[in-house]
Design a protein around this motif. Structure first.
Motif, mmCIF file in Angstrom:
data_model
loop_
_atom_site.group_PDB
_atom_site.id
_atom_site.type_symbol
_atom_site.label_atom_id
_atom_site.label_comp_id
_atom_site.label_asym_id
_atom_site.label_seq_id
_atom_site.Cartn_x
_atom_site.Cartn_y
_atom_site.Cartn_z
ATOM 1 N N LYS A 17 -103.166 42.221 -102.611
ATOM 2 C CA LYS A 17 -102.434 42.726 -103.772
ATOM 3 C C LYS A 17 -102.686 44.229 -103.873
ATOM 4 N N GLU A 25 -96.714 47.784 -107.867
ATOM 5 C CA GLU A 25 -97.629 46.720 -107.458
ATOM 6 C C GLU A 25 -96.877 45.813 -106.492
ATOM 7 N N LEU A 43 -97.381 42.316 -103.561
ATOM 8 C CA LEU A 43 -98.227 41.275 -102.983
ATOM 9 C C LEU A 43 -97.781 40.999 -101.543
#
Lengths: 177, 743
Positions: free
Chosen positions: B439, B328, B330
């Motif tokens: 994101k 993940e 951002l």
């Protein structure tokens, strides 16, 4: 108001203005010259550049009283569509712009550079033009155009004649509509 | 697709629609037929269906084409003249282009979205092919020879017998006041004489010789000069100002105060500038803290918005194996400026209740409609005439300054007003490209293939242009005493998308979810900046593909090819890698590295892939992009040098956005005022650029004006990661941030 007789592109031009009037507004509005542009009014971008006694000057911050005695050259004084200066011809041949708003300053500073450095390298060209902003990002084409003009000017120098060859240097015929 | 197949597809669509009509005719009562929409026509012909809206041929031998698209340095006038000259069989020199004039040209909305050749070029191609057919048919009658046997050369029609007649002879009796049918097939590419060649742009010679090339060069008799005094901050209200003192200054012709709108006109430009300074000094404002927090807090603020996520796309493949590894990340993009080199400018004049405006707006018709709303007069009483400005790269102050000039010109007794913004007006008040947060999360399976993909984004609007919504989307309108509010802008719908432009991966991932939070409550004004959300979304998407490739231990180019079937996408990826001399899985040396990225702009326009080389000074954080090699597939290419210029300019401009650019503000004011506060690339920062064109003469035109910005940002980020092992996810990559990342 005071009266100033300026020498612009070889002609005497008399204007009646406040002594602290920036040269740019006189060139654009009194003399109706389109070449020098208002870009920032802060001497940051270079779009307003003209030559005074052969040196690049930011006309947006140059009070008329400080340049009144000099020889002022604008891009109109370099050449016309029918009789282009090698720099103008080179910028056209390299299609060295998108919007073209910065083009005046680029050509004028390049003129000052070639006058003192007839055979500039990439680094010298970039340094000479580094104070000029171009937002469409034609930088690489502009550098090529300055090299091209330098070459033509040197070739003309070798022939001993000041006069550039007529339209000849547009190598690609298709580049002319 | 080529001219030919473009014709074929369009005609197929046309036939489909017509057969629908025929069936309708047979089955439906007459009344219903009248309600059927007319058959679709290609490009902008569909909305401007008369042939004479597009071209005129005069007995004096001139050919004029009309377009609603405007020149903004992208060379559209030249490209359109190439298309017209080819279909009409006339010399290029004969073709005059009239563009962007509400009194003379078709309404083609905005010149935006890299659509001018697609929209206007397609329309002109079909209109001119049909016009040629009409003229040749007329010549056939006159010459008594079958049309098929006639030849046309620069408007001269000749029969095999040697007899001939010219378009100019026929012009008087030829009526183009008829609806286009689009039934005449445009020429196959092999017969093009002008299309496909790097014809020199017609707008350039005057730009390098001091010709009248820009709206700034419009001079009207008795004209005065105007300046505007904007509030010091977006939330400010004008409390008081000594107008009388300003009226006494030398040369001042008019001072307009209307609510918080303040402007001044003077006989001379420098007098207007001085009066503006005096007005600004005299004005007292009430200011409020209306702006969001800056820095990282801005992004947290955006993500804390209560605007619910809207699913843009969701694709699931339940049979796929669960990921063995998930990531993940951002990514953020700040507010950024169009930062035109020349501040916005307009000339306005009122005569007998009618308004004329010379403007560098990208859409003269939408501007006219908006001015009509602002002044409460019908659009027919307003004429907007386009003249070039400095490059705009989207919706800058061009439209706003038109209203400023028109408001001020109401106070100058019919004298025309040329109003130009000052540098700080432009930096503080142009609508910015929106800040964005992306994101990304995704997973790879045991074979190292991406099996899950999610992209969630937060963004303010990307189009608040005139006409984008109800209300009046012109800056001064909201400052007037009788304030006219801007409308609530809807997002640009998919498939082009606005905030979510290019957020949907073109790769064949089995599970994809894209969610957007479209936050219309925007304390800083935002609108279209070249690519809209595409720049930030491609930056995030293509950075994250590299992050997953690294997790899978795969080469970035090979990894991309593994996940994309579209042969044209593969074509540009292969070509860019090959030309750049891509060495699979080559590691950077700690300071130098190479990165790769790909996108198809809007997932609809040109395909573009590139490799970027960077050098990082780990001590100072100074980052140099040294070389970029790009490959582009734009379908059939009208003007190769024009395409290269757009792609190359896009790469360098995006390098500037990516390395340097960010609007600065505190809780009250925008503090970006001049070039000192908003550095952009200079000659010594500019990469070498090489562009490979994959011409597809058998394919339709694909827009290129915005094709390279997104991939550039990602290729640079990927190159930094390749060079140093450090991943930068927050734009711009300033020396300070790079240094921090290297620590």
């Amino acid at each position: 108001m005071a009266s100033f007789t300026l020498r612009v592109n070889g002609e005497p031009r008399t204007v009646s203005v406040e002594p602290d009037t920036p040269l740019l507004y006189i060139l654009r509005n009194d003399l109706e010259l389109n070449g020098p542009k208002f870009g920032c009014g802060l001497a940051q971008c270079g779009a307003c550049t003209v030559l005074v006694d052969g040196k690049p000057v930011r006309s947006c911050v140059a009070p008329v009283s400080t340049v009144a005695k000099g020889r002022i050259t604008t891009i109109e004084g370099l050449g016309t569509v029918d009789r282009l200066h090698p720099l103008q011809r080179a910028f056209i041949a390299e299609q060295a712009c998108q919007c073209g708003f910065c083009g005046n300053g680029m050509v004028m500073s390049a003129k000052a550079l070639l006058d003192r450095t007839p055979r500039p390298n990439d680094r010298q060209i970039k340094q000479a033009l580094n104070g000029h902003l171009c937002r469409c990002a034609s930088h690489n084409r502009i550098v090529r155009a300055v090299h091209r003009a330098a070459e033509e000017l040197r070739a003309a120098g070798r022939r001993g004649a000041g006069a550039p060859p007529a339209e000849a240097s547009l190598s690609n015929k298709e580049m002319r509509p | 697709m080529s001219a030919t197949s473009s014709g074929t597809v369009s005609r197929r669509a046309f036939l489909k629609a017509s057969s629908g009509l025929v069936i309708g005719f047979a089955l439906a009562p007459r009344l219903a037929i009248g309600q059927d929409r007319p058959a679709p026509l290609p490009g902008s012909l569909n909305a401007n269906r008369m042939l004479d809206a597009w071209l005129r041929i005069d007995p004096n031998g001139s050919v004029t084409i009309f377009t609603g698209k405007i020149e903004l340095g992208q060379g559209i006038g030249t490209a359109l003249s190439q298309i017209a000259a080819d279909e009409l069989d006339v010399d290029l020199k004969r073709v005059e282009v009239v563009s962007g004039d509400t009194a003379r040209t078709p309404n083609e909305g905005q010149t935006a979205g890299s659509l001018s050749v697609e929209h206007s070029g397609t329309a002109l191609r079909f209109a001119c092919a049909e016009a040629r057919d009409i003229l040749v048919s007329a010549a056939a009658v006159k010459l008594g020879a079958p049309a098929a046997e006639l030849k046309v050369s620069d408007g001269a029609v000749s029969a095999p017998s040697g007899t001939g007649v010219t378009y100019w002879d026929l012009a008087r009796d030829t009526d183009f006041k008829r609806e286009a049918t689009a039934k005449v097939k445009p020429k196959p590419p092999a017969e093009h004489r002008w299309v496909g060649k790097s014809i020199a742009r017609r707008d350039i010679p005057k730009k390098f010789t001091g010709g009248a090339a820009y709206v700034q060069d419009v001079r009207l008799p008795n004209m005065v000069f105007g300046r505007v005094v904007r509030p010091p901050s977006p939330g400010a209200q004008l409390l008081s100002v000594d107008e009388a003192a300003i009226r006494r200054l030398p040369g001042v012709v008019a001072v307009v105060r209307d609510g918080s709108f303040l402007a001044v006109a003077a006989e001379r430009e420098e007098q207007a500038i001085r009066a503006r300074e005096a007005l600004a000094r005299s004005a007292r404002w009430g200011e409020t803290e209306s702006l969001p927090p800056a820095g990282d807090a801005l992004y947290r603020h955006m993500m804390s918005s209560t605007v619910p996520g809207e699913t843009v796309v969701e694709k699931t493949s339940p049979v796929v194996a669960a990921p063995v590894k998930t990531l993940e990340a951002l990514y953020t993009r700040p507010y950024q400026c169009h930062a035109s080199i020349g501040p916005s400018c307009a000339v306005a004049q009122w005569q007998d209740g009618k308004l004329a405006v010379w403007t560098h707006s990208q859409g003269v018709f939408p501007l006219r409609a908006e001015l009509g709303k602002a002044f409460g007069i019908p659009p027919r009483d307003i004429r907007c005439i386009h003249a070039e400005g400095a490059g705009c790269y989207g919706h800058n102050g061009a439209d706003d300054v038109a209203l400023d000039a028109a408001l001020l010109a109401r106070a100058t007794s019919g004298r025309p007003v040329k109003l130009q913004w000052m540098r700080d007006d432009e930096f503080m008040w142009e609508p910015y490209g929106s800040a964005m947060v992306m994101k990304l999360s995704g997973g790879i399976d045991a074979q190292g293939n991406i099996v899950t993909w999610s992209h969630e984004l937060w963004s303010h609007p990307h189009s608040t242009r005139p006409g984008a919504s109800a209300g009046v989307n012109l800056l001064a309108a909201r400052h007037l005493a009788q304030a006219l509010a801007p409308g609530l802008p809807a997002d640009v719908p998919q498939p082009a998308g606005g905030a979510a432009r290019n957020a949907i991966p073109l790769y064949d991932f089995p599970n994809v979810k894209v969610v957007k939070h479209y936050i219309t409550d925007a304390p800083l004004r935002t609108s279209a900046l070249r690519t809209l959300g595409g720049y930030a979304n491609v930056f995030a998407l293509e950075s994250f593909v590299d992050e997953l490739a690294a997790a899978a231990g795969a080469d970035p180019v090979d990894f991309r090819l593994r996940h994309v079937k579209d042969p044209r996408a593969r074509g540009v990826i292969d070509a860019a890698a090959q030309r750049a001399g891509w060495r699979p899985s080559a590691r950077g040396d700690g300071t130098r590295g190479r990165g790769f990225a790909f996108s198809r702009y809007k997932n609809l326009a040109c395909y573009c892939a590139m490799a970027a080389d960077v050098e990082v000074d780990r001590k100072t954080g100074r980052l140099s992009v040294t070389r970029v090699v790009a490959a582009v597939d734009a379908g059939q290419i009208v003007n190769p040098d024009g395409v290269i210029n757009q792609i190359e300019g896009g790469i360098i401009q995006s390098t500037s956005w990516t390395l340097m650019e960010m609007v600065r503000f505190d809780r009250t004011r925008v503090i970006t005022r001049s070039w000192a506060d908003y550095p952009i690339v200079r000659f010594t920062d500019v990469p070498e650029v090489e562009v490979v064109l994959l011409n597809q003469p058998a394919e339709r035109f694909l827009g290129v004006g915005e094709g390279s910005q997104g991939p550039t940002a990602a290729a640079i980020a990927n190159a930094i990661a390749n060079a140093t092992g450090k991943r930068l996810r927050a734009l711009p990559f300033t020396a300070e941030r790079v240094k921090q990342a290297m620590a």
